[in-house]
Write an enzyme that holds these catalytic residues in place. Sequence first.
Site, PDB file in Angstrom:
ATOM      1  N   SER A 223       0.801  -1.217   0.000  1.00  0.00           N
ATOM      2  CA  SER A 223       0.000   0.000   0.000  1.00  0.00           C
ATOM      3  C   SER A 223       0.837   1.272   0.000  1.00  0.00           C
ATOM      4  O   SER A 223       0.321   2.343  -0.328  1.00  0.00           O
ATOM      5  CB  SER A 223      -0.939   0.008   1.214  1.00  0.00           C
ATOM      6  OG  SER A 223      -0.209  -0.048   2.429  1.00  0.00           O
ATOM      7  N   HIS A 251      -5.033  -4.876  -0.587  1.00  0.00           N
ATOM      8  CA  HIS A 251      -5.034  -3.950  -1.728  1.00  0.00           C
ATOM      9  C   HIS A 251      -4.870  -4.680  -3.056  1.00  0.00           C
ATOM     10  O   HIS A 251      -4.751  -4.031  -4.098  1.00  0.00           O
ATOM     11  CB  HIS A 251      -3.921  -2.919  -1.566  1.00  0.00           C
ATOM     12  CG  HIS A 251      -4.175  -1.922  -0.483  1.00  0.00           C
ATOM     13  ND1 HIS A 251      -4.861  -0.745  -0.692  1.00  0.00           N
ATOM     14  CD2 HIS A 251      -3.832  -1.932   0.825  1.00  0.00           C
ATOM     15  CE1 HIS A 251      -4.925  -0.068   0.447  1.00  0.00           C
ATOM     16  NE2 HIS A 251      -4.313  -0.760   1.381  1.00  0.00           N
ATOM     17  N   LYS A 283     -11.837  -2.013   0.665  1.00  0.00           N
ATOM     18  CA  LYS A 283     -11.229  -1.450  -0.541  1.00  0.00           C
ATOM     19  C   LYS A 283     -12.141  -1.716  -1.735  1.00  0.00           C
ATOM     20  O   LYS A 283     -13.173  -1.081  -1.883  1.00  0.00           O
ATOM     21  CB  LYS A 283      -9.831  -2.020  -0.754  1.00  0.00           C
ATOM     22  CG  LYS A 283      -8.752  -1.368   0.093  1.00  0.00           C
ATOM     23  CD  LYS A 283      -8.755  -1.828   1.504  1.00  0.00           C
ATOM     24  CE  LYS A 283      -7.606  -1.264   2.318  1.00  0.00           C
ATOM     25  NZ  LYS A 283      -7.666  -1.692   3.729  1.00  0.00           N
TER      26      LYS A 283
END
Length: 440
Positions: A223, A251, A283
Site C-alpha cells: 500500500s 489492496h 477497498k
Amino acid sequence: MSRGLGFGLSNTARLALVQRLARRREGQEAQAASDQRGFGAIQGLRDYGLMREAMGALAIESPFFRAHEGRAGAHSLIGNRDTINFGSYDYLGLNGDARLHQAAGAAMARYGISASASRLVSGERPIHAELERRLAAHYGQQAALAFVSGHATNVTVIGHLMGPRDVIVHDAAIHNSCVEGARLSGARRVSFAHNDIRAAEREMAAVRRSAGRALLLVEGHYSMDGDVPDLAGLLRIARQHDAWLMVDDAHGLGVVGATGRGVFEAAGVDPAEIDIWMGTLSKTLCACGGYIAARGDLVDWLRHTVPGFVYSVGLPPALAAAAATAMDVMQAEPWRVAKLQANATLFRDLCRARGFDTGTSQGLGIVPVVLGSSVRAIRVSAALLDLGVNALPIVFPAVPEKLARLRFFLSAEHSEQDVRDAVTALVTATDGVAPADLAG
C-alpha cells in the site's frame, strides 16, 4: 522545476526550531512532574505535542481528517468544493453503485442495522455465510471467516496463531496490523528488505531451525509502494523451510491480475497453495471489515477461539451483503479492472515523464510520488488541494523521512482527463512550494 533544488529548513531555521522544541520539552517535563494524575508522563503524548509545536512553528496545517461532504469517489466534495479525489481506495468505482446500495438496503430491512451480538452467540445471519462462501471460492480454499475490522483481523489472527517459541519472517514494508499481531503473539519477529526474495530466503534459513513454527508474511500489493511480491518464489521458500505462507491481499483484490483476482492471478500461482489468505472488505468491496480464507480446520478453530471474532460484535449484515454483491460485480465486469490499471499506468508514466519519483509502483492501483521530506509532502498536499486535487501525504514514521510522499489511489471511475489534470496540478503545486521557514 524547483524540486531539483531540494526542500527543507535552512541551517539557521533548523537550529531555531530545535531550540524551540527543547524549550517545549522542558515545559512538558515540568508539567508532568507537577500533575501526578495527568497524562503528560506518556512519552508518546509528549512526542505528539512536540510534533504539533513543530507544525505550528512551520505554519503547517494538518492535512488529516479532512471532511468529505458526500460520497468519496473519483471526485469528492471537500470544503463545499468539487475535487478530483485520489485519497480513497474505491478501486473499481463501486461505492456508489446502485446494486450494492440495493443489497445493503434489503439486508438492513430484513436483519436490521447491527448484528447486535457476537456471531458465536446471537449475531449469526445467513448473509455472513453467503459472503464467506464467495471468499473461500475466490481463493480456492475450503472456508473463510469475516471479521468486523480489517486491522483487527491481522492483529487477532496472527496473535492467536503464533506463540513465543515461533518465528515470523516478514517483509520490512508489511502493514502495521501485521506487526501488531506479531507483537501480540510473542513470536520472534524478523524482517527482510522489501521485496528482496534472496533476503527472505536468507532470514528464513537463519532462524527456522531454532523455532517451533514459522510464518512467512507478506502483502499481495504493497500500500505504500504499489508493487507486488514474487509470490511463486515466496511459496518455494515456505515449502522448503516448512513454514506457513500468509498473504495480506487487502489492496490486491480487484486490483492485481488481468481480472483483478489478486496477486495469485498475476503470479500464475494456484491460490489453494497459499496457507492463509487475508484481505479487507473496505477497498474494492466497498464495505468494512476483514477476512481470512484457509483450510476448513483452521477456519473452524478460529471461528470458535480467536478473540477478535469470538468477543466482537458480528459484521453488520448490510455490509456483508454489499461486499458479497461487489464480488459478483467485480467478476462479471472485468472492464473495471482494465480501466483501473490503465488509469494507474497512465498516471505513473505521466509523473515519471515530468521527473517525479514514483518508486517501484507497477501502475495497478497505487502510485506514490516521493517528495523527500515530511514537510514538503504536507505542503505540496495542501497546495494540491487548493488546485482541486485531493492526495494525502505519507510521512515519517510511516515511511523513512527521506521517502515521504504523496500517495495516489486510482479508480476505474477516474477519467483520462482527471488523471492528466492531476499531473498538471502536481507540477504546479511542487513548483509553488517554497522552502520552509519558522512562523512567528
